[in-house]
Design a protein around this motif. Sequence first.
Motif, PDB file in Angstrom:
ATOM      1  N   SER A  46      -2.406  14.379   3.546  1.00  0.00           N
ATOM      2  CA  SER A  46      -3.635  14.426   2.736  1.00  0.00           C
ATOM      3  C   SER A  46      -4.344  13.082   2.722  1.00  0.00           C
ATOM      4  O   SER A  46      -5.575  13.026   2.752  1.00  0.00           O
ATOM      5  N   LEU A  47      -3.574  11.997   2.664  1.00  0.00           N
ATOM      6  CA  LEU A  47      -4.183  10.668   2.709  1.00  0.00           C
ATOM      7  C   LEU A  47      -4.992  10.495   3.993  1.00  0.00           C
ATOM      8  O   LEU A  47      -6.128  10.012   3.970  1.00  0.00           O
ATOM      9  N   ARG A  48      -4.418  10.901   5.110  1.00  0.00           N
ATOM     10  CA  ARG A  48      -5.122  10.783   6.401  1.00  0.00           C
ATOM     11  C   ARG A  48      -6.362  11.679   6.430  1.00  0.00           C
ATOM     12  O   ARG A  48      -7.425  11.265   6.900  1.00  0.00           O
ATOM     13  N   GLU A  49      -6.232  12.900   5.919  1.00  0.00           N
ATOM     14  CA  GLU A  49      -7.366  13.827   5.923  1.00  0.00           C
ATOM     15  C   GLU A  49      -8.507  13.314   5.042  1.00  0.00           C
ATOM     16  O   GLU A  49      -9.671  13.353   5.439  1.00  0.00           O
ATOM     17  N   ILE A  50      -8.161  12.839   3.853  1.00  0.00           N
ATOM     18  CA  ILE A  50      -9.194  12.327   2.947  1.00  0.00           C
ATOM     19  C   ILE A  50      -9.842  11.086   3.541  1.00  0.00           C
ATOM     20  O   ILE A  50     -11.065  10.918   3.489  1.00  0.00           O
ATOM     21  N   THR A  87       3.500   3.416   2.147  1.00  0.00           N
ATOM     22  CA  THR A  87       3.467   4.842   1.820  1.00  0.00           C
ATOM     23  C   THR A  87       4.439   5.611   2.696  1.00  0.00           C
ATOM     24  O   THR A  87       4.404   6.832   2.725  1.00  0.00           O
ATOM     25  N   THR A  88       5.320   4.891   3.394  1.00  0.00           N
ATOM     26  CA  THR A  88       6.248   5.579   4.282  1.00  0.00           C
ATOM     27  C   THR A  88       7.217   6.460   3.510  1.00  0.00           C
ATOM     28  O   THR A  88       7.768   7.396   4.067  1.00  0.00           O
ATOM     29  N   ASN A  89       7.442   6.184   2.236  1.00  0.00           N
ATOM     30  CA  ASN A  89       8.330   7.004   1.416  1.00  0.00           C
ATOM     31  C   ASN A  89       7.622   8.194   0.792  1.00  0.00           C
ATOM     32  O   ASN A  89       8.257   9.022   0.159  1.00  0.00           O
ATOM     33  N   ALA A  90       6.323   8.260   0.951  1.00  0.00           N
ATOM     34  CA  ALA A  90       5.566   9.373   0.380  1.00  0.00           C
ATOM     35  C   ALA A  90       5.934  10.654   1.119  1.00  0.00           C
ATOM     36  O   ALA A  90       6.189  10.648   2.323  1.00  0.00           O
ATOM     37  N   PRO A  91       5.951  11.785   0.403  1.00  0.00           N
ATOM     38  CA  PRO A  91       6.234  13.063   1.067  1.00  0.00           C
ATOM     39  C   PRO A  91       5.208  13.351   2.159  1.00  0.00           C
ATOM     40  O   PRO A  91       4.055  12.924   2.077  1.00  0.00           O
ATOM     41  N   LEU A  92       5.618  14.088   3.173  1.00  0.00           N
ATOM     42  CA  LEU A  92       4.756  14.404   4.301  1.00  0.00           C
ATOM     43  C   LEU A  92       3.418  15.017   3.884  1.00  0.00           C
ATOM     44  O   LEU A  92       2.370  14.595   4.397  1.00  0.00           O
ATOM     45  N   ARG A 119      -8.452   4.839   6.825  1.00  0.00           N
ATOM     46  CA  ARG A 119      -7.193   5.028   7.553  1.00  0.00           C
ATOM     47  C   ARG A 119      -6.219   5.875   6.740  1.00  0.00           C
ATOM     48  O   ARG A 119      -5.238   6.381   7.264  1.00  0.00           O
ATOM     49  N   GLY A 120      -6.486   6.028   5.434  1.00  0.00           N
ATOM     50  CA  GLY A 120      -5.604   6.806   4.571  1.00  0.00           C
ATOM     51  C   GLY A 120      -4.459   5.996   4.017  1.00  0.00           C
ATOM     52  O   GLY A 120      -3.383   6.524   3.760  1.00  0.00           O
ATOM     53  N   ASP A 121      -4.683   4.709   3.812  1.00  0.00           N
ATOM     54  CA  ASP A 121      -3.664   3.815   3.261  1.00  0.00           C
ATOM     55  C   ASP A 121      -3.440   4.169   1.793  1.00  0.00           C
ATOM     56  O   ASP A 121      -4.324   4.028   0.961  1.00  0.00           O
ATOM     57  N   GLY A 122      -2.243   4.632   1.464  1.00  0.00           N
ATOM     58  CA  GLY A 122      -1.925   5.059   0.105  1.00  0.00           C
ATOM     59  C   GLY A 122      -1.783   3.926  -0.886  1.00  0.00           C
ATOM     60  O   GLY A 122      -1.686   4.171  -2.086  1.00  0.00           O
ATOM     61  N   ALA A 123      -1.783   2.687  -0.412  1.00  0.00           N
ATOM     62  CA  ALA A 123      -1.656   1.555  -1.318  1.00  0.00           C
ATOM     63  C   ALA A 123      -2.997   1.156  -1.934  1.00  0.00           C
ATOM     64  O   ALA A 123      -3.038   0.340  -2.843  1.00  0.00           O
ATOM     65  N   VAL A 124      -4.080   1.752  -1.452  1.00  0.00           N
ATOM     66  CA  VAL A 124      -5.399   1.462  -2.012  1.00  0.00           C
ATOM     67  C   VAL A 124      -5.491   2.157  -3.368  1.00  0.00           C
ATOM     68  O   VAL A 124      -5.133   3.318  -3.510  1.00  0.00           O
ATOM     69  N   SER A 125      -5.993   1.444  -4.362  1.00  0.00           N
ATOM     70  CA  SER A 125      -6.042   2.015  -5.706  1.00  0.00           C
ATOM     71  C   SER A 125      -7.063   3.153  -5.799  1.00  0.00           C
ATOM     72  O   SER A 125      -8.020   3.222  -5.026  1.00  0.00           O
TER      73      SER A 125
END
Length: 114
Positions: free
Chosen positions: A23-27, A13-18, A61-67
């Motif tokens: 939001s991933l971390r907050e959620i 998710t390093t290419n995801a916008p800031l 952890r807010g890993d954006g790769a989780v479905s």
Amino acid sequence: MSFEEDIMPARSTTNAPLPVRRSLREIGGDIQAWRKLRGLTQSQVADRAGIDRKTVMRVERGDGAVSLEVVLRVLNALGVLDGVAKAFDPYETDLGRLRANEQLPQRVRPRGLE
């Protein structure tokens, strides 16, 4: 091979916008807080959600790769899925209520590109 490995290829998710990464971390933090408020361990949530404990760790952890399905399974295991679904209901917003009488279009085309 676990359920998650079958449906979720590893992605970064390093290419995801800031704002998305934030939001991933907050959620993830909110999900962790709900788990702790419920007095549940990661293993208990994983069992209830039908996933691996390491996947619960990734969600928190807010890993954006989780479905999205896995996140919804965790929310269901925590008993907060209905509230989340309601939060996404457009008719629960002022704009949605104002436009409730209008019929939604079948397609939406970009404006000005015709």
